[in-house]
Motif scaffolding. Sequence first.
Motif, PDB file in Angstrom:
ATOM      1  N   ASN A   1       1.992  34.915 -18.802  1.00 51.18           N
ATOM      2  CA  ASN A   1       1.179  36.124 -18.935  1.00 51.18           C
ATOM      3  C   ASN A   1       1.609  37.221 -17.967  1.00 51.18           C
ATOM      4  O   ASN A   1       1.179  38.372 -18.096  1.00 51.18           O
TER       5      ASN A   1
ATOM      6  N   ARG B   1       2.476  41.093 -18.794  1.00 55.52           N
ATOM      7  CA  ARG B   1       2.010  41.443 -20.142  1.00 55.52           C
ATOM      8  C   ARG B   1       0.723  42.253 -20.070  1.00 55.52           C
ATOM      9  O   ARG B   1      -0.100  42.066 -19.174  1.00 55.52           O
ATOM     10  N   GLU B   2       0.553  43.128 -21.047  1.00 51.39           N
ATOM     11  CA  GLU B   2      -0.706  43.856 -21.162  1.00 51.39           C
ATOM     12  C   GLU B   2      -1.837  42.860 -21.448  1.00 51.39           C
ATOM     13  O   GLU B   2      -1.612  41.831 -22.101  1.00 51.39           O
ATOM     14  N   PRO B   3      -3.043  43.147 -20.977  1.00 47.90           N
ATOM     15  CA  PRO B   3      -4.168  42.207 -21.161  1.00 47.90           C
ATOM     16  C   PRO B   3      -4.358  41.732 -22.597  1.00 47.90           C
ATOM     17  O   PRO B   3      -4.630  40.562 -22.845  1.00 47.90           O
ATOM     18  N   GLU B   4      -4.172  42.639 -23.557  1.00 48.78           N
ATOM     19  CA  GLU B   4      -4.402  42.275 -24.960  1.00 48.78           C
ATOM     20  C   GLU B   4      -3.308  41.344 -25.492  1.00 48.78           C
ATOM     21  O   GLU B   4      -3.478  40.729 -26.546  1.00 48.78           O
TER      22      GLU B   4
ATOM     23  N   GLN C   1      -1.944  38.884 -23.519  1.00 49.32           N
ATOM     24  CA  GLN C   1      -1.953  37.661 -22.735  1.00 49.32           C
ATOM     25  C   GLN C   1      -2.617  36.522 -23.496  1.00 49.32           C
ATOM     26  O   GLN C   1      -3.533  36.738 -24.292  1.00 49.32           O
TER      27      GLN C   1
ATOM     28  N   GLY D   1      -4.966  33.438 -23.728  1.00 49.32           N
ATOM     29  CA  GLY D   1      -6.113  32.849 -23.038  1.00 49.32           C
ATOM     30  C   GLY D   1      -6.227  31.365 -23.307  1.00 49.32           C
ATOM     31  O   GLY D   1      -5.435  30.773 -24.045  1.00 49.32           O
TER      32      GLY D   1
ATOM     33  N   ASN E   1      -9.985  32.399 -26.259  1.00 47.96           N
ATOM     34  CA  ASN E   1      -9.898  33.496 -25.289  1.00 47.96           C
ATOM     35  C   ASN E   1     -10.772  33.278 -24.057  1.00 47.96           C
ATOM     36  O   ASN E   1     -11.507  34.172 -23.627  1.00 47.96           O
TER      37      ASN E   1
ATOM     38  N   ASP F   1     -11.368  32.851 -20.138  1.00 47.73           N
ATOM     39  CA  ASP F   1     -10.744  33.390 -18.938  1.00 47.73           C
ATOM     40  C   ASP F   1     -10.332  32.280 -17.969  1.00 47.73           C
ATOM     41  O   ASP F   1     -11.019  31.255 -17.846  1.00 47.73           O
TER      42      ASP F   1
END
Length: 339
Positions: free
Chosen positions: A29, A32-35, A37, A39, A47, A49
Amino acid sequence: MYIAITRQQLGDNFKGSARDFVNYLGKENEGREPELQEGYFNQEENNIDAERVIAEIDANTAKLKKREPKFYSLVVSPSQRELQHIGNDPEKLRQYTREVMQAYAASFYRDREVTVKDILYFAKLERERTYSEKDREVKENQAHASKILELQHRVRAINEGREQGEIAKFREQINALERAAPHQLNGKRIVPGMAKEGHQSHIHIIVSRMDRTNTHSLSPGSKFRTSETTLHGQTVKQGFDRDKFFRAAEKTFDKKFGYKRNFVETYHARNLLDKDPKRFFSALLGLPTNERQAAKQLLFKAGVKVPTIPVNKAQLAYKAMMQLKKGIGKALESGSIGI
């Protein structure tokens, strides 16, 4: 299909937190942009955390001693052939993982039935794998790697004035050795840490040693498949049947996705090779012609010298058999055949 079960690696401080392991699983991850990554997921949710994973695993450790593992790690690694069969579909891998964990729960031997609802786990999909010292390609490149390292040391010594010589000459030798290494990827010698080519999706699972109620220990590291012991004057069942689990996981994949598994891909074949090589080769020879040819192709792709496979039972000489076993064993160890 290769599945490994490993206990938590505890350091000298024995803090027992899952944080280091979860941080390690976050490597894909990075950057990488959060969207984008990946989960975690469990039996019901997607998804999830990473901080929640750490918090729930770390809080679920009642009755465990300081030096006991607080969690176990499972790695579910389909072969490239299996991944190709399912189109390397991440959602299919998540569905399969959830069924694998049902088989995991069913493999415990307890006084009451253990189901997946009793298991506290989190899983994460990874799409990359890297070469390690165990891989055949790295091992077979090692002779070139050693010579290259020796020449690099000489170049460094010349640069530092500790030795005399022509640096250009040594660099030419280094370049020639790099090109001559038997295993290359995109024009470069394969070394540890290099990303493997093709589909490499696999699943990491972190599973708590304790059940969801934080009351009962569920250790897959038990020495027993099925055993009974006396505790506080009562007979108590204990154990975890790894053979049952591995066989069920394999059967689940085949049934769920309609996969036609060759003999050399089976967990049964791996057991035979380890415990009774003669029966393994006899079974190999007894396969129908088309299946035997497919087995030879799989072994060839894994780097096993297929022409050495005996063509009749009279050729099952001990020396030849053990040489072939060694070759297949290395391929299995590195996951090349995908058992």
